[in-house]
Scaffold this active site. Structure first.
Site, PDB file in Angstrom:
ATOM      1  N   TYR A   1     -18.600 -34.001  19.397  1.00  0.00           N
ATOM      2  CA  TYR A   1     -18.343 -35.424  18.338  1.00  0.00           C
ATOM      3  C   TYR A   1     -17.134 -35.408  17.999  1.00  0.00           C
ATOM      4  CZ  TYR A   1     -19.593 -39.869  15.832  1.00  0.00           C
ATOM      5  OH  TYR A   1     -19.626 -40.941  15.160  1.00  0.00           O
TER       6      TYR A   1
ATOM      7  N   LYS B   1     -13.879 -38.389  18.753  1.00  0.00           N
ATOM      8  CA  LYS B   1     -13.338 -39.196  17.877  1.00  0.00           C
ATOM      9  C   LYS B   1     -11.933 -39.049  17.322  1.00  0.00           C
ATOM     10  CE  LYS B   1     -16.797 -42.006  17.143  1.00  0.00           C
ATOM     11  NZ  LYS B   1     -16.730 -43.318  17.618  1.00  0.00           N
TER      12      LYS B   1
END
Length: 247
Positions: free
Chosen positions: A156, A160
């Site tokens: 993740y 991002k």
């Protein structure tokens, strides 16, 4: 700001719940017509559309899986067609998968990259064909792209962090056209996916300077600023709206 905010059109991806819904509602309150995308829950999308319409603005929802680039592009073009213009793109839709790196499968990797990296790119690519001077692209990142405080966030965080490069490069590229591109890194926010009374809440609050989760409206307020004329000289920036998690 007054009438300068009126009759502008925004598209918020993943706008049927959580931060996306709060952003859609705030932009409508500020005088924008708003399109949203949603993945599956038609009734929830319809509820947000109805709330926007009750506020006196126009609204429309497009069902689009962000893992499907054709669907993303169709939603961008559909929003511009529905309202006759497009002024603001908020890349909010995201997939959150966490776990030890040796347990991340290739399908997890591919879908995370598709939703969290490819979708914002192709949405921006489609949007720039409609945006004019004063246009805005606002990407929603994550505080874990700045501070990976807990194990299991490699996938993740990586996805991002890619938005940092996208934001800076597009800000540079689109600056001559007076289109700004910015990034908001929310901290822990009280949503269904990460409730303020969830199992990690106590630990997260301890490492957050303000000691509590954000309300989705807190993040929406930062997005609203970046969407406004007041932010006309802000571009290529990453703003941490995380209660001091990364302080």
């Amino acid at each position: 700001m007054g009438n300068t905010m009126q009759n502008r059109v925004a598209l918020v991806t993943g706008g049927s719940r959580g931060i996306g819904a709060a952003v859609a509602l705030r932009l409508a309150a500020d005088g924008h017509d708003v399109a949203i995308t949603f993945q599956r829950n038609t009734s929830r999308a319809d509820e947000i559309v109805e709330r926007i319409r009750q506020s006196g603005r126009r609204a429309v929802a497009f069902q689009a899986d962000s893992a499907d680039p054709d669907a993303v592009v169709a939603a961008v073009n559909g929003a511009a067609a529905a309202f006759g213009r497009l002024d603001i793109l908020v890349n909010n839709a995201a997939l959150f998968l966490a776990g030890p790196i040796d347990q991340v499968g290739p399908d997890d990797l591919d879908r995370t990259v598709a939703v969290n990296i490819r979708a914002p790119f192709v949405a921006a690519q489609a949007a720039v064909r409609h945006l004019t001077a004063g246009g805005r692209i606002i990407n929603i990142g994550s505080n874990v792209a700045v501070r990976a405080a807990f194990p299991g966030f490699a996938l993740y965080s990586m996805s991002k962090t890619a938005l940092v490069g996208l934001t800076k490069a597009l800000g540079r590229e689109l600056g001559p056209r007076a289109i700004t591109v910015n990034l908001v890194h929310p901290g822990a926010t009280d949503t269904e996916m990460n409730p303020a009374d969830g199992p990690m809440a106590g630990t997260i609050n301890e490492v957050t300077a303000l000691g509590h989760y954000a309300d989705p409206a807190d993040i929406a307020a930062v997005v609203a600023f970046l969407a406004s004329p007041d932010a006309c000289y802000v571009t290529g920036a990453a703003i941490n709206a995380d209660g001091g998690f990364t302080a």
